[in-house]
Enzyme design. Structure first.
Site, PDB file in Angstrom:
ATOM      1  N   ALA A  66      -3.168  -9.684  -1.648  1.00  0.00           N
ATOM      2  CA  ALA A  66      -2.427 -10.564  -0.751  1.00  0.00           C
ATOM      3  C   ALA A  66      -3.390 -11.588  -0.160  1.00  0.00           C
ATOM      4  CB  ALA A  66      -1.757  -9.758   0.352  1.00  0.00           C
ATOM      5  N   GLY A 112      -1.565  -6.015  -3.165  1.00  0.00           N
ATOM      6  CA  GLY A 112      -0.226  -6.497  -3.483  1.00  0.00           C
ATOM      7  C   GLY A 112      -0.018  -6.776  -4.952  1.00  0.00           C
ATOM      8  N   GLU A 115       0.811  -3.482  -6.415  1.00  0.00           N
ATOM      9  CA  GLU A 115       2.145  -3.146  -5.922  1.00  0.00           C
ATOM     10  C   GLU A 115       3.233  -3.909  -6.679  1.00  0.00           C
ATOM     11  OE1 GLU A 115       1.579  -1.852  -1.316  1.00  0.00           O
ATOM     12  OE2 GLU A 115       0.890  -3.865  -1.827  1.00  0.00           O
ATOM     13  N   GLU A 135      -6.719  -1.531   0.588  1.00  0.00           N
ATOM     14  CA  GLU A 135      -6.327  -1.918   1.945  1.00  0.00           C
ATOM     15  C   GLU A 135      -7.077  -1.186   3.049  1.00  0.00           C
ATOM     16  OE1 GLU A 135      -2.751  -3.108  -0.596  1.00  0.00           O
ATOM     17  OE2 GLU A 135      -4.303  -1.562  -0.596  1.00  0.00           O
TER      18      GLU A 135
END
Length: 260
Positions: A66, A112, A115, A135
């Site tokens: 991200a 992300g 994900e 993360e």
């Protein structure tokens, strides 16, 4: 449809969506997430699209994570809203599409990015791919479904280790974990995804959509997946695809599914 951060093209029944922010290693910012939603939604509604392939531009990254600069100063409330909106708009949305989604993971798929790949219905990877959920090294946890989908795919113990260490695994390890279905060279990656897509397209798109719904039900809290399978199995009998498929079988010919 014109986009700033992604590319989308359709050919021979396959829509290929490419995250196109190479200078940022295709990191997901808010604008890119919303553009991806629009592209996936349009492809899912397009009668000419039978399979969707999602990949990243360049040779280095699928999606390297991200865009941290967008949320570094968020409050508790802002953080919760960020995760909820992202899951609704993109990650849960992709998982529940009736059109099959193949993630072609070329290079880094971190945070992300992993994900997003896990939200796809299955994954193929290039041999230079690296995957992880880093993360906790930033003082936060995966917020776009990573803590839920990773254990479903690789098991609780392996998922816990990946999350807690914030480490990356290579493509061979991802294959051995069952996180990806196939590993090939980068040059072979998109051709492999297209080859699998061509096999999918020989079958009933209506039945495939119902199969996706039934499989996903097994991973939805409070839903009896067996009941959903029974419902969707029965619903198939009212479709034109079922009539064509069974008729073609009995007539010993190849089915020409109308997709209805």
């Amino acid at each position: 449809m014109n986009f700033e951060n992604i590319l989308s093209s359709t050919q021979n029944g396959i829509t290929t969506i490419t995250i196109n922010r190479p200078s940022k290693l295709n990191a997901l910012n808010k604008a890119t997430i919303f553009e991806l939603h629009e592209a996936f939604d349009a492809a899912n509604k397009d009668a000419d699209t039978k399979v969707i392939i999602v990949t990243g531009s360049g040779e280095k990254a699928f999606v390297a994570g991200a865009d941290i600069s967008e949320f570094a100063n968020f409050t508790v409330e802002n953080g919760g809203k960020l995760a909820a909106k992202g899951q609704e708009v993109l990650f849960d949305f992709v998982q529940n599409l009736s059109t099959p989604v193949i993630a072609a993971v070329n290079g880094f798929a971190l945070g992300g990015g992993l994900e997003l790949a896990m939200a796809a219905h299955f994954r193929v990877a290039s041999d230079n791919a690296k995957m992880g959920l880093p993360e906790v090294s930033l003082g936060v946890i995966p917020g776009y479904g990573g803590t839920q989908r990773l254990p479903q795919l690789v098991g609780k113990g392996r998922a816990m280790e990946m999350v807690m260490t914030a480490g990356m695994i290579d493509a061979a390890t991802a294959l051995s974990y069952g996180l990806v279905n196939h590993v090939v060279t980068q040059e072979e990656l998109i051709p492999l995804a297209e080859k699998i897509a061509s096999k999918i397209m020989r079958n009933s798109s209506v039945a495939i959509g119902k199969a996706i719904q039934a499989v996903n039900a097994n991973y939805t809290d409070g839903v009896n997946g067996f009941n959903i399978e029974i419902e969707q199995f029965g619903a198939c009998f009212g479709t034109e695809d079922f009539k064509e498929g069974t008729t073609a079988f009995l007539e010993k010919r190849k089915a020409a599914f109308p997709g209805k």
